[in-house]
Design a protein around this motif. Structure first.
Motif, short mmCIF file in Angstrom:
data_model
loop_
_atom_site.label_atom_id
_atom_site.label_comp_id
_atom_site.label_asym_id
_atom_site.label_seq_id
_atom_site.Cartn_x
_atom_site.Cartn_y
_atom_site.Cartn_z
N ALA A 168 0.82 -1.21 0.00
CA ALA A 168 0.00 0.00 0.00
C ALA A 168 0.85 1.26 0.00
O ALA A 168 0.57 2.22 -0.73
CB ALA A 168 -0.94 -0.01 1.21
N ARG A 169 1.93 1.27 0.81
CA ARG A 169 2.79 2.45 0.84
C ARG A 169 3.51 2.63 -0.50
O ARG A 169 3.67 3.75 -0.99
CB ARG A 169 3.82 2.34 1.96
CG ARG A 169 3.27 2.20 3.37
CD ARG A 169 2.14 3.15 3.68
NE ARG A 169 2.58 4.53 3.80
CZ ARG A 169 1.76 5.56 3.98
NH1 ARG A 169 0.44 5.34 4.01
NH2 ARG A 169 2.23 6.79 4.09
N ALA A 170 3.93 1.55 -1.10
CA ALA A 170 4.63 1.64 -2.39
C ALA A 170 3.70 2.14 -3.49
O ALA A 170 4.08 3.01 -4.29
CB ALA A 170 5.21 0.27 -2.76
N LEU A 171 2.48 1.63 -3.54
CA LEU A 171 1.54 2.04 -4.57
C LEU A 171 1.11 3.50 -4.39
O LEU A 171 0.70 4.15 -5.35
CB LEU A 171 0.31 1.13 -4.56
CG LEU A 171 0.56 -0.31 -5.03
CD1 LEU A 171 -0.74 -1.12 -4.95
CD2 LEU A 171 1.10 -0.33 -6.45
N ALA A 172 1.22 4.00 -3.16
CA ALA A 172 0.90 5.41 -2.90
C ALA A 172 2.10 6.31 -3.19
O ALA A 172 2.00 7.54 -3.03
CB ALA A 172 0.46 5.58 -1.45
N GLY A 173 3.20 5.73 -3.61
CA GLY A 173 4.38 6.51 -3.93
C GLY A 173 5.30 6.77 -2.76
O GLY A 173 6.29 7.51 -2.89
N HIS A 174 5.03 6.17 -1.61
CA HIS A 174 5.86 6.37 -0.42
C HIS A 174 6.88 5.23 -0.33
O HIS A 174 6.79 4.35 0.52
CB HIS A 174 4.97 6.41 0.83
CG HIS A 174 3.91 7.47 0.79
ND1 HIS A 174 4.20 8.81 0.65
CD2 HIS A 174 2.55 7.37 0.85
CE1 HIS A 174 3.06 9.51 0.65
NE2 HIS A 174 2.05 8.65 0.76
N PHE A 175 7.85 5.26 -1.21
CA PHE A 175 8.76 4.14 -1.35
C PHE A 175 9.70 3.99 -0.16
O PHE A 175 10.02 2.87 0.26
CB PHE A 175 9.57 4.30 -2.65
CG PHE A 175 8.70 4.49 -3.85
CD1 PHE A 175 7.76 3.54 -4.21
CD2 PHE A 175 8.81 5.64 -4.63
CE1 PHE A 175 6.94 3.72 -5.32
CE2 PHE A 175 8.00 5.83 -5.74
CZ PHE A 175 7.06 4.87 -6.09
N THR A 176 10.12 5.09 0.42
CA THR A 176 10.98 5.03 1.59
C THR A 176 10.24 4.41 2.77
O THR A 176 10.79 3.59 3.51
CB THR A 176 11.51 6.43 1.97
OG1 THR A 176 12.24 6.97 0.87
CG2 THR A 176 12.40 6.35 3.20
N VAL A 223 -7.13 -8.75 0.32
CA VAL A 223 -6.02 -8.84 -0.61
C VAL A 223 -6.11 -7.75 -1.66
O VAL A 223 -5.14 -7.07 -1.99
CB VAL A 223 -5.99 -10.23 -1.27
CG1 VAL A 223 -4.90 -10.29 -2.34
CG2 VAL A 223 -5.77 -11.33 -0.24
N PHE A 224 -7.33 -7.55 -2.19
CA PHE A 224 -7.55 -6.56 -3.25
C PHE A 224 -8.40 -5.37 -2.79
O PHE A 224 -8.31 -4.29 -3.35
CB PHE A 224 -8.25 -7.21 -4.44
CG PHE A 224 -7.56 -8.44 -4.96
CD1 PHE A 224 -6.40 -8.33 -5.71
CD2 PHE A 224 -8.06 -9.70 -4.69
CE1 PHE A 224 -5.75 -9.46 -6.18
CE2 PHE A 224 -7.42 -10.83 -5.15
CZ PHE A 224 -6.26 -10.71 -5.90
N ALA A 225 -9.23 -5.60 -1.78
CA ALA A 225 -10.26 -4.62 -1.42
C ALA A 225 -9.70 -3.24 -1.11
O ALA A 225 -10.30 -2.22 -1.47
CB ALA A 225 -11.08 -5.13 -0.23
N ASP A 226 -8.54 -3.18 -0.45
CA ASP A 226 -7.98 -1.89 -0.06
C ASP A 226 -7.24 -1.20 -1.20
O ASP A 226 -6.83 -0.05 -1.09
CB ASP A 226 -7.03 -2.06 1.12
CG ASP A 226 -7.77 -2.43 2.40
OD1 ASP A 226 -9.01 -2.38 2.39
OD2 ASP A 226 -7.10 -2.78 3.39
N LEU A 227 -7.06 -1.92 -2.30
CA LEU A 227 -6.32 -1.37 -3.42
C LEU A 227 -7.22 -0.90 -4.56
O LEU A 227 -6.81 -0.11 -5.41
CB LEU A 227 -5.33 -2.42 -3.97
CG LEU A 227 -4.33 -2.99 -2.97
CD1 LEU A 227 -3.49 -4.08 -3.62
CD2 LEU A 227 -3.44 -1.89 -2.41
#
Length: 275
Positions: A168-176, A223-227
């Motif tokens: 979730a953090r990665a898909l939001a662009g928060h890679f760090t 698995v998918f619902a939050d994305l």
């Protein structure tokens, strides 16, 4: 030993329509459907194994009764232990509205001091949902939950998944932050993270086995619902049902456990396994 705080047994009333996906098909169902189906199946098996239509169920950290009230609707007696007086007040009101107040009782407490408010070995099933993330010692929490079971009981354990938070953090662009969650011993992505601890499937099953239970099943939840964008689910005809079916299909597959927002483990005592 009987529990002096347990209400007297009452004749079970059938739950109207007894849906296999409680609550109704809505956004909330995406968060609960998989767990509810697994839990209801487990309770049904205990009813058949014990020959008792009414089981004694303990819900640790059960809050306002998201699971306790529907379980009572199936005819079982449910004790909810929660540290929040406000949550217990909401539970009482919710149970009354669902006409199951005679089968639901709330007790203020927590899993660490569980046996200050309930008896050991008095329950056919124990729910421990959203608790391990917040306790100081998760292993102790699981041990206490298991100690509340009868010799032929089942444990329903639900906790935050590490992989889901990283994804979730990665898909939001928060890679760090995603990398920090991946490397952090507690799975936290930073000081602003509201969840104190997250788990892998291996960590949760290890806790269950260390407490003396056999792992009956492991499911990935959300698995998918939050994305998936809410607008898509709400506006596309049939999207909700299709997403629920997808969640159910993926839940048991180990490949998806590593990216689930939550993980559900069903633990069984040896006696329950052999019943």
């Amino acid at each position: 030993m009987s529990d002096p705080m347990r209400p007297p047994a009452s004749q079970p009333r059938p739950h109207p329509a007894a849906p296999r996906s409680e609550p109704s098909r809505s956004r909330a169902a995406l968060r609960t459907a998989v767990v509810w189906d697994v839990l209801q199946d487990a309770l049904d098996r205990r009813v058949k194994a014990t020959g008792r239509v009414t089981l004694d169920v303990l819900d640790t950290g059960g809050g306002s009764g998201n699971f306790a009230v529907p379980v009572a609707g199936l005819g079982h007696r449910v004790t909810v232990v929660d540290p929040s007086p406000n949550a217990l007040f909401a539970l009482e009101r919710r149970a009354a509205e669902a006409t199951v107040a005679d089968r639901v009782r709330g007790v203020q407490g927590d899993v660490r001091g569980l046996f200050e408010v309930v008896e050991r070995g008095g329950y056919d099933a124990v729910l421990c949902h959203g608790v391990l993330e917040y306790v100081d010692d998760p292993a102790e929490g699981v041990r206490n939950a298991v100690a509340a079971l009868r010799t032929d009981g089942v444990l329903s354990l639900l906790a935050a998944g590490l992989g889901g938070a990283v994804l979730a953090r990665a898909l939001a662009g928060h890679f760090t932050e995603a990398r920090q969650a991946l490397d952090d011993p507690d799975g936290r992505w930073g000081t602003g993270d509201p969840v104190p601890r997250r788990f892998t499937a291996e960590q949760l099953t290890g806790l269950v086995e260390a407490a003396g239970l056999r792992v009956g099943s492991v499911h990935g939840v959300r698995v998918f619902a939050d994305l998936v964008p809410g607008g898509l689910v709400d506006t596309q005809p049939g999207a909700m049902d299709a997403l629920l079916e997808l969640e159910a299909a993926a839940a048991e597959l180990a490949a998806f456990h590593s990216v689930a927002t939550q993980l559900h483990v069903l633990g069984e005592t040896r006696e329950a396994d052999g019943a």
